[in-house]
Write an enzyme that holds these catalytic residues in place. Structure first.
Site, PDB file in Angstrom:
ATOM      1  N   ASP A  14     -25.592 -46.615 -72.622  1.00 33.87           N
ATOM      2  CA  ASP A  14     -26.155 -47.958 -72.761  1.00 33.87           C
ATOM      3  C   ASP A  14     -26.314 -48.681 -71.428  1.00 33.87           C
ATOM      4  OD1 ASP A  14     -25.807 -47.353 -75.423  1.00 33.87           O
ATOM      5  OD2 ASP A  14     -24.494 -49.046 -75.871  1.00 33.87           O
ATOM      6  N   HIS A  41     -21.336 -46.470 -71.042  1.00 36.49           N
ATOM      7  CA  HIS A  41     -22.144 -47.533 -70.457  1.00 36.49           C
ATOM      8  C   HIS A  41     -22.345 -47.297 -68.967  1.00 36.49           C
ATOM      9  CE1 HIS A  41     -20.730 -49.342 -74.181  1.00 36.49           C
ATOM     10  NE2 HIS A  41     -21.690 -50.231 -74.072  1.00 36.49           N
TER      11      HIS A  41
END
Length: 207
Positions: A30, A173
């Site tokens: 992400d 992430h």
């Protein structure tokens, strides 16, 4: 309130895992793309022969089209993570739809997009309905790195390896301040590879 938020998830409208007998799991990342992390991630994935789904932010994709083009060109998949890095559940419905659409337009200039991941938590029932109206499928995950702001630390790969099974959806992430993510992914792929598990995109896993 809790039951209202959890209901759509329990009815199977949000993907956590993919039932499969194939020795595969989905690797998802992400908050990119970003020059501080994406090139190193792509280098690791290429070296390990792995593919991933990148849930990118529209504003960062607009700022770094070269990185989006590179990840698509190297066989990875794009997912819609809305326009900017914010808790999407806080957005009014109209603002959420606008963010989703703006990001979708930006990403589809590079490749088709079928997956959506909400920012900072669960999708609301209203947002989930909008997501489906826009032709997207909501995804969360079954193995989520939380240490190091989601990029992982020295022990993260070992912890993730203990919970990753066939059909798992792993969430990490990237972005500024998350430079360790490439090392986390490298160590995780080394471990899962020894167990015969291959990292693939969500669409490959769901086929």
């Amino acid at each position: 309130m809790f039951a209202r938020a959890l209901g759509p998830v329990l009815r199977g409208r949000v993907l956590f895992v993919v039932p499969t007998r194939a020795p595969r799991f989905a690797l998802t990342i992400d908050d990119g793309p970003d020059p501080s992390t994406t090139p190193a991630l792509l280098d690791v994935l290429a070296r390990r022969g792995a593919r991933a789904t990148f849930f990118v932010l529209g504003e960062r994709a607009e700022r770094h089209p070269d990185l989006v083009a590179r990840l698509v060109g190297e066989g990875h998949e794009l997912g819609n993570h809305t326009w900017r890095d914010e808790p999407s559940w806080r957005l009014p419905e109209q603002a959420f739809r606008a963010s989703l659409r703006r990001s979708q337009r930006t990403l589809e200039a590079h490749a088709p997009v079928r997956w959506f991941r909400p920012g900072s938590g669960w999708p609301t029932a209203e947002h989930l309905a909008i997501t489906e109206e826009e032709g997207l499928h909501a995804v969360l995950g079954s193995a989520v790195a939380v240490a190091g702001a989601g990029a992982g630390t020295a022990g993260t790969a070992r912890w993730l390896d203990a919970v990753v099974r066939r059909g798992a959806v792993v969430v990490l992430h990237e972005g500024p301040g998350r430079e360790p993510v490439a090392g986390t992914v490298d160590a995780l792929l080394a471990r899962t590879g020894r167990r015969g598990l291959a990292a693939v995109t969500l669409s490959e896993l769901a086929r």
